[in-house]
Write a protein that holds these residues in place. Structure first.
Motif, PDB file in Angstrom:
ATOM      1  N   VAL A   1       5.726 -11.045   1.091  1.00 27.54           N
ATOM      2  CA  VAL A   1       4.286 -10.803   1.169  1.00 27.54           C
ATOM      3  C   VAL A   1       3.644 -11.913   2.001  1.00 27.54           C
ATOM      4  O   VAL A   1       3.960 -13.093   1.828  1.00 27.54           O
ATOM      5  CB  VAL A   1       3.680 -10.777  -0.250  1.00 27.54           C
ATOM      6  N   GLY A   2       2.766 -11.532   2.926  1.00 26.95           N
ATOM      7  CA  GLY A   2       2.076 -12.523   3.753  1.00 26.95           C
ATOM      8  C   GLY A   2       2.749 -12.783   5.090  1.00 26.95           C
ATOM      9  O   GLY A   2       2.140 -13.373   5.979  1.00 26.95           O
TER      10      GLY A   2
ATOM     11  N   GLU B   1       3.821 -12.241   8.818  1.00 25.49           N
ATOM     12  CA  GLU B   1       3.237 -11.481   9.925  1.00 25.49           C
ATOM     13  C   GLU B   1       4.362 -10.995  10.821  1.00 25.49           C
ATOM     14  O   GLU B   1       5.201 -11.783  11.259  1.00 25.49           O
ATOM     15  CB  GLU B   1       2.245 -12.351  10.690  1.00 25.49           C
TER      16      GLU B   1
ATOM     17  N   VAL C   1       1.480  -6.603  12.290  1.00 31.15           N
ATOM     18  CA  VAL C   1       1.030  -6.263  10.939  1.00 31.15           C
ATOM     19  C   VAL C   1       1.378  -7.395   9.987  1.00 31.15           C
ATOM     20  O   VAL C   1       2.289  -8.181  10.244  1.00 31.15           O
ATOM     21  CB  VAL C   1       1.683  -4.951  10.429  1.00 31.15           C
ATOM     22  N   LYS C   2       0.637  -7.446   8.893  1.00 27.55           N
ATOM     23  CA  LYS C   2       0.899  -8.444   7.856  1.00 27.55           C
ATOM     24  C   LYS C   2       1.345  -7.695   6.606  1.00 27.55           C
ATOM     25  O   LYS C   2       0.780  -6.650   6.274  1.00 27.55           O
ATOM     26  CB  LYS C   2      -0.390  -9.228   7.581  1.00 27.55           C
ATOM     27  N   ILE C   3       2.376  -8.214   5.933  1.00 26.36           N
ATOM     28  CA  ILE C   3       2.843  -7.553   4.710  1.00 26.36           C
ATOM     29  C   ILE C   3       1.807  -7.773   3.606  1.00 26.36           C
ATOM     30  O   ILE C   3       1.433  -8.899   3.293  1.00 26.36           O
ATOM     31  CB  ILE C   3       4.221  -8.082   4.280  1.00 26.36           C
ATOM     32  N   ARG C   4       1.338  -6.673   3.050  1.00 29.62           N
ATOM     33  CA  ARG C   4       0.249  -6.712   2.069  1.00 29.62           C
ATOM     34  C   ARG C   4       0.741  -7.240   0.720  1.00 29.62           C
ATOM     35  O   ARG C   4       1.949  -7.278   0.475  1.00 29.62           O
ATOM     36  CB  ARG C   4      -0.312  -5.291   1.874  1.00 29.62           C
ATOM     37  N   PRO C   5      -0.197  -7.591  -0.181  1.00 31.71           N
ATOM     38  CA  PRO C   5       0.202  -8.072  -1.514  1.00 31.71           C
ATOM     39  C   PRO C   5       1.080  -7.076  -2.287  1.00 31.71           C
ATOM     40  O   PRO C   5       1.857  -7.476  -3.148  1.00 31.71           O
ATOM     41  CB  PRO C   5      -1.137  -8.288  -2.229  1.00 31.71           C
ATOM     42  N   ASP C   6       0.971  -5.766  -1.967  1.00 34.64           N
ATOM     43  CA  ASP C   6       1.835  -4.796  -2.655  1.00 34.64           C
ATOM     44  C   ASP C   6       3.193  -4.654  -1.970  1.00 34.64           C
ATOM     45  O   ASP C   6       4.009  -3.813  -2.358  1.00 34.64           O
ATOM     46  CB  ASP C   6       1.144  -3.423  -2.770  1.00 34.64           C
TER      47      ASP C   6
ATOM     48  N   ILE D   1       3.692  -2.283   4.483  1.00 39.32           N
ATOM     49  CA  ILE D   1       2.984  -2.399   5.772  1.00 39.32           C
ATOM     50  C   ILE D   1       2.492  -1.007   6.157  1.00 39.32           C
ATOM     51  O   ILE D   1       3.065   0.003   5.754  1.00 39.32           O
ATOM     52  CB  ILE D   1       3.873  -2.967   6.907  1.00 39.32           C
ATOM     53  N   SER D   2       1.401  -0.970   6.938  1.00 47.59           N
ATOM     54  CA  SER D   2       0.843   0.298   7.413  1.00 47.59           C
ATOM     55  C   SER D   2       1.069   0.384   8.917  1.00 47.59           C
ATOM     56  O   SER D   2       0.777  -0.567   9.641  1.00 47.59           O
ATOM     57  CB  SER D   2      -0.669   0.348   7.157  1.00 47.59           C
TER      58      SER D   2
ATOM     59  N   ASP E   1       2.865   4.471   4.524  1.00 47.77           N
ATOM     60  CA  ASP E   1       3.155   3.061   4.256  1.00 47.77           C
ATOM     61  C   ASP E   1       4.656   2.860   4.049  1.00 47.77           C
ATOM     62  O   ASP E   1       5.332   3.710   3.468  1.00 47.77           O
ATOM     63  CB  ASP E   1       2.419   2.591   2.999  1.00 47.77           C
TER      64      ASP E   1
END
Length: 206
Positions: free
Chosen positions: A23-24, A26, A41-46, A49-50, A56
């Motif tokens: 997570v976090g 880039e 993209v940045k890896i989201r807290p869940d 990535i989108s 997703d």
């Protein structure tokens, strides 16, 4: 399987493990045959990535090569010839946490070949109150659950048994207690639940 905590003596040739996305992080996603889809993209807290055209995608916990293969599979129906590469631009996951009786508790950047004792040094070294006979190293076991083991750092500190030192990994937690810990497993559960600052590591809680 491989031991969860190999020492330098047991594993003198260090094979760097493939980087695991966190997570976090880039990422740069490059489409060689469709550059108009290139995206950072940045890896989201869940952990997802989108990206354009597809749903997703879970990214945290996999290697870049694994994510690359997954994206290629997902884009196969959308693009004539998907040739995709995943580039880690900034790695949030190359960190660990050192806490307890050290001069500067907090997040430490993990650099190649770093050991338990070097991580303690990066956190300013042990305080006078440190219980050096039982430094606790917590890492995720194969099932993703936190596992703790204690290490006596006195012979490492004296230089008499440097081979007892243990290579650390990103997302490890080192805790230096003030006094004897009776049950390491129980301590780990309580520490993860009650004491680990939520911002300590860029990962979802255990």
């Amino acid at each position: 399987g491989a031991k969860l905590y190999p020492t330098l003596q047991e594993n003198p040739v260090s094979h760097p493990e493939p980087y695991v996305l966190q997570v976090g992080d880039e990422l740069g996603i490059k489409f060689y045959t469709n550059p108009e889809l290139n995206e950072d993209v940045k890896i989201r807290p869940d952990g997802m990535i989108s990206l354009q055209l597809i749903d997703d995608v879970p990214a945290a916990g996999r290697s870049p090569a694994d994510l690359d293969a997954e994206l290629t599979r997902r884009y196969t129906g959308e693009l004539a010839d998907p040739q995709i590469s995943v580039i880690v631009r900034t790695a949030a996951g190359h960190r660990m946490y050192v806490d307890g009786e050290v001069t500067k508790p907090g997040v430490v950047e993990v650099v190649g070949g770093m050991t338990l004792y070097q991580a303690i040094a990066m956190a300013g070294g042990l305080t006078d109150n440190a219980h050096r006979k039982q430094v606790i190293l917590i890492r995720r076991g194969p099932d993703g659950q936190p596992v703790g083991r204690s290490f006596d750092v006195r012979p490492i500190q004296r230089g008499s048994r440097p081979g007892d030192d243990v290579p650390v990994r990103p997302l490890d937690i080192v805790y230096v207690p003030k006094s004897k810990v009776a049950t390491v497993d129980l301590f780990v559960k309580q520490y993860i639940r009650d004491a680990l600052p939520i911002q300590a590591l860029p990962i979802p809680a255990f």
